[in-house]
Design an enzyme around this catalytic site. Structure first.
Site, PDB file in Angstrom:
ATOM      1  N   ARG A  96      26.672  30.355  38.019  1.00 13.09           N
ATOM      2  CA  ARG A  96      25.594  29.512  37.493  1.00 13.09           C
ATOM      3  C   ARG A  96      24.288  29.651  38.258  1.00 13.09           C
ATOM      4  NH1 ARG A  96      29.259  24.127  36.377  1.00 13.09           N
ATOM      5  NH2 ARG A  96      30.356  25.060  34.635  1.00 13.09           N
ATOM      6  N   GLU A 138      33.916  14.460  43.121  1.00 20.23           N
ATOM      7  CA  GLU A 138      32.540  14.921  43.353  1.00 20.23           C
ATOM      8  C   GLU A 138      31.875  14.142  44.492  1.00 20.23           C
ATOM      9  OE1 GLU A 138      30.255  15.470  39.709  1.00 20.23           O
ATOM     10  OE2 GLU A 138      28.421  15.855  40.848  1.00 20.23           O
ATOM     11  N   SER A 143      35.417  21.721  39.055  1.00 19.04           N
ATOM     12  CA  SER A 143      35.301  20.326  39.492  1.00 19.04           C
ATOM     13  C   SER A 143      36.481  19.514  38.972  1.00 19.04           C
ATOM     14  CB  SER A 143      34.002  19.693  38.998  1.00 19.04           C
ATOM     15  OG  SER A 143      34.052  18.309  39.253  1.00 19.04           O
ATOM     16  N   LEU A 144      36.809  19.702  37.698  1.00 18.75           N
ATOM     17  CA  LEU A 144      37.952  18.953  37.160  1.00 18.75           C
ATOM     18  C   LEU A 144      39.198  19.289  37.976  1.00 18.75           C
ATOM     19  CD1 LEU A 144      37.373  19.313  33.297  1.00 18.75           C
ATOM     20  CD2 LEU A 144      36.467  17.609  34.874  1.00 18.75           C
ATOM     21  N   GLY A 165      36.997   7.675  37.555  1.00 18.05           N
ATOM     22  CA  GLY A 165      36.844   8.949  36.862  1.00 18.05           C
ATOM     23  C   GLY A 165      38.121   9.735  37.117  1.00 18.05           C
ATOM     24  N   LEU A 166      38.074  11.030  36.934  1.00 21.97           N
ATOM     25  CA  LEU A 166      39.313  11.793  37.101  1.00 21.97           C
ATOM     26  C   LEU A 166      39.884  11.646  38.496  1.00 21.97           C
ATOM     27  CD1 LEU A 166      38.591  14.967  35.002  1.00 21.97           C
ATOM     28  CD2 LEU A 166      40.330  13.223  34.597  1.00 21.97           C
ATOM     29  N   ALA A 167      39.032  11.721  39.524  1.00 20.75           N
ATOM     30  CA  ALA A 167      39.552  11.649  40.892  1.00 20.75           C
ATOM     31  C   ALA A 167      40.130  10.261  41.181  1.00 20.75           C
ATOM     32  CB  ALA A 167      38.445  11.992  41.894  1.00 20.75           C
ATOM     33  N   GLY A 168      39.366   9.219  40.863  1.00 18.08           N
ATOM     34  CA  GLY A 168      39.795   7.855  41.204  1.00 18.08           C
ATOM     35  C   GLY A 168      40.971   7.391  40.365  1.00 18.08           C
ATOM     36  N   HIS A 217      22.565  24.031  36.220  1.00 19.05           N
ATOM     37  CA  HIS A 217      23.397  24.700  35.218  1.00 19.05           C
ATOM     38  C   HIS A 217      22.513  25.476  34.251  1.00 19.05           C
ATOM     39  CE1 HIS A 217      26.420  25.445  32.236  1.00 19.05           C
ATOM     40  NE2 HIS A 217      27.335  24.751  32.896  1.00 19.05           N
TER      41      HIS A 217
END
Ligand SMILES: Cc1cc2nc3c(=O)[nH]c(=O)nc-3n(C[C@H](O)[C@H](O)[C@H](O)COP(=O)(O)OP(=O)(O)OC[C@H]3O[C@@H](n4cnc5c(N)ncnc54)[C@H](O)[C@@H]3O)c2cc1C
Length: 670
Positions: free
Chosen positions: A354, A453, A468-469, A65-68, A289
């Site tokens: 939220r 995450e 988070s992004l 994902g974005l992190a990996g 959320h």
């Protein structure tokens, strides 16, 4: 192992009959320096690995994902040997692709008073003062670099007429610092990271293992040295060895069965690491959320998010009188509407964080003023109305900003949101908890790191939208590549081979578990267990928690888990594509995690952020923290045997929070 402060005996008395107190722990990696110089100092102090030696070092990264993907691309570019694992058929299909609204950065392009310090402050406050100050400051500090990096990659962020990058606002802040690409920011960012990753694949520095699921962590002499993975197409069980392992495997919101997460999201990678000694941080902190399409019945297996960005222009309301709730909303006069967020929180209005927006929506429905169809004996919905914005800005402007979200809503509900207000209701969305990590993102197992995450690191008890992004890309592009080198500089470590007893044992435990699951041959489907677990979690460990409810939930989960291992029916075989088997392993892990989440929620007798204990609220129903008792991260050590089916009695290690730059206050958005 992480350094610990031995202030208490290793085995404390049984608390609440549920867990034991362990030693306090601390993060020892953040250097002693003023907060705005810490990261610079840490990068300088972290040992270097010379380029020729990097080729001799190998790193396994679970998750793209974005992190990996960001971490794999950056580590590959630096010259390490990277193996990247994911269960989808393409790295581009990671759950990150679903992110809609945007990514925060302290660029202050609007000249509206933003700064690194303000982003840091908003994030700590938004997290209800339960995050680690040092990590959050660093996050704010590198946020601006992320935008530059992504623009250089060609990510098509929205621009203003003059060509400058555009910004919008998200909840919990009074500036506009959210960068976005229509309602598909995650997709565009992931394509950027994916391209960077594929470049390294082509160069040979990264090897990808698609459709491979990590099912066990390999620990040798106290160090993470590899993983056991199942080839999901052939069923082959493989071992992969390396000098360090990074888990970037995402969050565990699907423990609730119904959530906005992609269907495949699960906890297995981090839970298996937890069973092998990695502490789990704040597992009960879940984000609900406020703007999701409401549940419409028992048939659903997935919920859909309507991005928080919609709260920039949409106004949230319910009828003032319960008898108006089944009327056509367009026929309810202005004076008969209750714009409750604007009424209760005039300073932030519809842009409160939220957790607050979710709780107030629940309160309105609990009062009998919910809208939409009856589900059970409740109407679970509030209006998100764009009539004012359309009148003010014109339909074309709204269409340009949110067109794809409006289309999605229309397709799912059959209603036209340009003409009738949307109906929304809170749903499980994100998990602030995750593997405990220090400032270097290293877990309590030496050589095991967690990013994105999957770690607990930056959001305290409540994550602000669009952060988070930011954290995933901060971890992947900027933090991890700098900190992990300090560890890798001590390598290459002793060579281990596939016949090492610890490797053999890990592989064997995976095989035995698969055989057990396939051999039970019971009468209930995996899905039915998952659905029941989700129901328990939502009822008792969801938006509002009580001691009585949590104790009940723990009993129910234990009984359900026992039944699972007695009566689950897993169809198909081991040596082929088998989605039933994949799910069974994931649900088995959720059944253990769910219990720990409830124990964590039970022990924290305060309300903070996403963790609302009914017993701890102010006179006007807001969350009431108890900083004197709970100003710490709860890092849980697994209490059972790593390979058996038991979960034992978890051990609680407290990491006291230390704030130097921010003053603790009761959170207020009024
Ligand atoms: C609908 C939706 C909208 C959102 N919008 C926003 C937004 O606008 N802004 C924002 O900041 N945040 C948003 N979020 C949150 C954000 O998208 C996620 O928190 C973030 O993308 C997580 O990224 P990640 O890299 O940590 O993990 P993921 O993207 O979940 O990737 C996990 C990776 O790990 C792999 N993996 C997991 N387990 C295993 C295993 N056992 N073996 C092998 N591989 C494994 C998967 O294959 C995948 O590659 C949104 C979330 C949702 C659900």
């Amino acid at each position: 192992m992480t350094e610990t402060i031995p202030t208490q005996p290793r085995e404390g008395a049984l608390v609440h009959g549920m867990y034991r107190d362990g030693e306090e722990i601390a993060d020892r990696k953040a250097p002693k320096a003023p907060i705005d110089q810490m990261w610079t100092k840490r990068k300088f102090d972290a040992k270097l690995v010379n380029p020729a030696n990097r080729r001799k070092l190998s790193v396994i990264i679970v998750g793209t994902g974005l992190a990996g993907a960001a971490a794999a691309a950056t580590m590959g570019e630096a010259g390490y040997n990277v193996k990247a694992f994911y269960y989808q058929d393409s790295a581009r299909r990671a759950h990150s692709i679903a992110a809609q609204g945007g990514i925060n950065a302290a660029k202050n392009y609007n000249d509206d008073g933003d700064s690194i310090y303000r982003l840091f402050y908003d994030t700590v406050k938004g997290g209800d003062y339960r995050s680690r100050e040092t990590n959050v400051y660093r996050l704010a500090e590198v946020s601006a670099n992320i935008i530059d990096q992504c623009v250089a990659q060609g990510v098509p962020f929205a621009r203003e007429y003059g060509g400058l990058l555009d910004n919008r606002s998200f909840g919990g802040v009074q500036v506009a610092r959210t960068f976005y690409a229509a309602g598909q920011t995650g997709q565009q960012l992931l394509i950027g990271a994916y391209q960077a990753l594929e470049r390294q694949v082509a160069k040979g520095s990264v090897t990808q293992y698609q459709r491979h699921e990590m099912l066990e962590l390999i620990v040798v002499d106290g160090r993470a040295r590899g993983i056991v993975a199942r080839d999901m197409v052939t069923g082959e069980i493989q071992t992969h060895l390396a000098d360090a392992v990074v888990l970037a495997s995402g969050g565990y919101g699907n423990v609730f069965f119904l959530s906005t997460n992609a269907m495949g999201c699960n906890v297995t990678a981090t839970w298996r690491a937890h069973r092998k000694g990695a502490y789990f941080g704040n597992p009960c902190y879940t984000q609900i959320h406020p703007t999701c399409i409401p549940v419409s019945g028992d048939h659903q297996s997935k919920l859909t998010l309507m991005s928080e960005s919609l709260r920039n222009d949409g106004r949230i309301w319910v009828p003032k009188r319960a008898e108006d709730c089944d009327k056509d909303p367009r026929e309810i006069a202005e004076e008969d509407r209750d714009y409750y967020l604007e009424r209760i929180y005039p300073a932030f209005g519809n842009l409160v964080p939220r957790d607050i927006a979710s709780r107030q929506a629940k309160n309105m429905c609990d009062e009998g003023r919910g809208v939409g169809p009856m589900v059970g004996d409740f109407r679970r919905g509030v209006y998100l109305d764009f009539a004012d914005a359309i009148a003010r800005l014109g339909r074309a402007a709204i269409e340009e900003k949110y067109g794809n979200l409006f289309d999605m809503y229309a397709r799912i509900t059959g209603e036209n949101p340009y003409e009738v207000p949307m109906r929304i209701y809170p749903a499980v969305h994100y998990t602030m908890g995750g593997l405990w990590v220090d400032y270097d993102l290293q877990t309590s197992i030496t050589g095991l790191y967690a990013a994105g995450e999957a770690n607990f690191s930056d959001h305290g008890a409540n994550r602000l939208g669009a952060s988070s992004l930011m954290q995933c890309l901060a971890d992947g592009y900027f933090v991890l590549p700098n900190t992990i080198r300090d560890y890798l500089a001590g390598g290459p470590f002793d060579k281990i081979t596939e016949d090492h007893p610890d490797v053999v044992a890990a592989k064997q435990s995976v095989q035995e578990r698969i055989d057990t699951l396939l051999g039970i041959n019971g009468e209930r489907s995996v899905d039915s267990f998952h659905r029941e677990l989700g129901h328990i979690m939502w009822e008792y460990c969801g938006m509002e928690r009580t001691e009585e409810g949590l104790l009940k939930a723990i009993d129910l989960i234990r009984a359900l888990r026992a039944e699972f291992w007695r009566n689950v029916r897993v169809l198909g075989g081991a040596d082929t594509l088998n989605q039933s088997l994949e799910k069974a392993g994931r649900v088995a892990d959720f059944l253990e995690l769910g219990e720990l989440m409830c124990i964590d929620a039970l022990h924290r007798r305060e309300s903070c952020g996403g963790h609302f204990r009914a017993e701890s609220q102010t006179e006007d129903g807001e969350a009431l923290r108890h900083d004197d008792e709970f100003f710490y991260v709860a890092a849980w050590e697994f209490g059972g045997t790593p390979t058996g089916g038991d979960t034992g009695t978890p051990v609680l290690h407290k990491e006291p929070l230390v704030y130097q730059a921010i003053e603790l206050k009761q959170r207020s958005y009024k």
